[in-house]
Design an enzyme around this catalytic site. Structure first.
Site, PDB file in Angstrom:
ATOM      1  N   GLN A 184       0.743  -1.276   0.030  1.00 61.42           N
ATOM      2  CA  GLN A 184       0.344   0.094  -0.003  1.00 61.42           C
ATOM      3  C   GLN A 184       0.990   1.316  -0.008  1.00 61.42           C
ATOM      4  OE1 GLN A 184      -3.352   0.571  -0.430  1.00 61.42           O
ATOM      5  NE2 GLN A 184      -3.945  -1.470  -0.439  1.00 61.42           N
ATOM      6  N   SER A 185       2.029   1.243  -0.580  1.00 60.40           N
ATOM      7  CA  SER A 185       2.877   2.312  -0.814  1.00 60.40           C
ATOM      8  C   SER A 185       2.242   3.395  -1.365  1.00 60.40           C
ATOM      9  CB  SER A 185       4.200   1.905  -1.368  1.00 60.40           C
ATOM     10  OG  SER A 185       5.069   2.995  -1.881  1.00 60.40           O
ATOM     11  N   ASN A 186       2.161   4.646  -0.929  1.00 62.39           N
ATOM     12  CA  ASN A 186       2.017   6.077  -1.439  1.00 62.39           C
ATOM     13  C   ASN A 186       3.135   6.159  -2.224  1.00 62.39           C
ATOM     14  OD1 ASN A 186      -0.420   6.474   0.347  1.00 62.39           O
ATOM     15  ND2 ASN A 186       0.894   6.744   1.886  1.00 62.39           N
TER      16      ASN A 186
END
Ligand SMILES: *Cc1c(COP(=O)(O)O)cnc(C)c1O
Length: 340
Positions: free
Chosen positions: A81-83
């Protein structure tokens, strides 16, 4: 003193300067608990691409360098879920780079919100090629191996580290420090503290390096660690700040005492919700209509609220919270906010 950042190639991914707003609704809700502190927020969630977030300031310099080096492909790494991965995909789409992402299952979750919604959903929408790896995989090694294979086919590839927090990427937050100093002068408000979340440390490092290179106190920047322990985050922030200073002002270095990190609001681990995070996200949503994220800014704001209530800030202090984005993370964790 100007940082002369025009020396470095750069693209425009956020409007400059991003606005600073007073948090009037939150301040009246806190009432006496505010202890006379004046709260402001810098809106680094406002952007030209990708839904916004702090990684875009780093990508302005990372992609600027990639373009000037003639790259056609960029690869980066992060958690599922890396921005940073999502914003790299978005900025690469606009700037016409091919983009590959190596994402690790760092957080122990297998529910569909986590594995397929939020940032992970957007990575596909922005057209990135995504490679998913086990939580303990060496994603940077996998990314470098892929880069070598693509280069052997004649492609021109650049690999960005986790969070985009190389020295070049951290220049984005030196630029932010320069913006804050100019805005503070224009507003007639002297900020006693600039608060941010600390994940891959480039945001705090860039702010501290930029402040110091301008002749200001690097301790104005203070971060709440959400990924590493306090000691690891302090060491990483110091190393990255000094690597950034080597670009800005060769010969200048920061000491360990110049790096202020608080590790007491991370909770059980990276990406794992805490009650204080939930309270902070709800409070800002319901008093300001603004969205913090559950992994970074929610925990950092929880730390700030704790410290204000504990009287760690003095009456009259102006405190600037850096709003770093991350809204898609809310859609990866709706169950964390289920009303009990
Ligand atoms: C990455 C991130 C941070 C932390 O920035 P670092 O430079 O990695 O320390 C804070 N907030 C959000 C929303 C992020 O995505």
């Amino acid at each position: 003193m100007s940082l002369d950042l025009d020396r470095f190639p750069r693209l425009a991914l956020v409007p400059h300067p991003t606005p600073i707003q007073p948090l009037n609704g939150l301040s009246s809700a806190l009432g006496a608990a505010l202890n006379g502190v004046r709260l402001f927020m810098k809106r680094d969630d406002i952007a030209y691409v990708g839904g916004g977030g702090n990684k875009l300031r780093k990508l302005e310099f990372l992609l600027g360098a990639a373009r000037s080096d003639g790259a056609d492909t960029v690869i980066t790494v992060g958690a599922l879920q890396s921005n940073h991965a999502r914003l790299t995909a978005a900025a690469a789409a606009r700037e016409n780079f091919a983009c590959e992402l190596f994402l690790t299952r760092t957080v122990p979750r297998t529910d569909p919100d986590y594995t397929g919604n939020g940032n992970r959903f957007l990575d596909d929408l922005f057209g990135a090629s995504v490679h998913e790896l086990a939580g303990d995989a060496d994603s940077l090694a996998a990314a470098e191996a892929r880069a070598a294979a693509l280069r052997a086919e004649g492609r021109r590839v650049q690999v960005f580290p986790s969070g985009g927090s190389s020295a070049v990427g951290s220049l984005g937050y030196a630029a932010c420090a320069e913006e804050i100093v100019a805005q503070s002068e224009a507003m007639g408000v002297t900020f006693a503290h600039i608060i941010t979340a600390n994940g891959s440390a480039g945001t705090h490092a860039g702010l501290a390096a930029g402040l110091f290179a301008m002749g200001r106190d690097p301790k104005l920047a203070k971060s709440y660690a959400v990924l590493a322990t306090q000691g690891q985050a302090e060491a990483e922030t110091l190393a990255k700040a000094n690597a950034t200073l080597a670009l800005l002002k060769p010969g200048a270095t920061l000491d360990p005492s110049d790096v202020v990190v608080d590790g007491s609001h991370r909770g059980p681990g990276y990406g794992i919700p805490t009650d204080a995070m939930r309270e902070a996200v709800r409070l800002i949503a319901r008093t300001e209509g603004v969205l913090l994220d559950p992994v970074y800014s929610g925990k950092a704001f929880a730390g700030l609220l704790h410290d204000i209530r504990a009287g760690h800030y003095r009456p009259g202090d102006a405190v600037l919270f850096l709003m770093t984005g991350g809204v898609p993370g809310l859609f990866a964790s709706p169950s964390a906010f289920a009303e009990g």
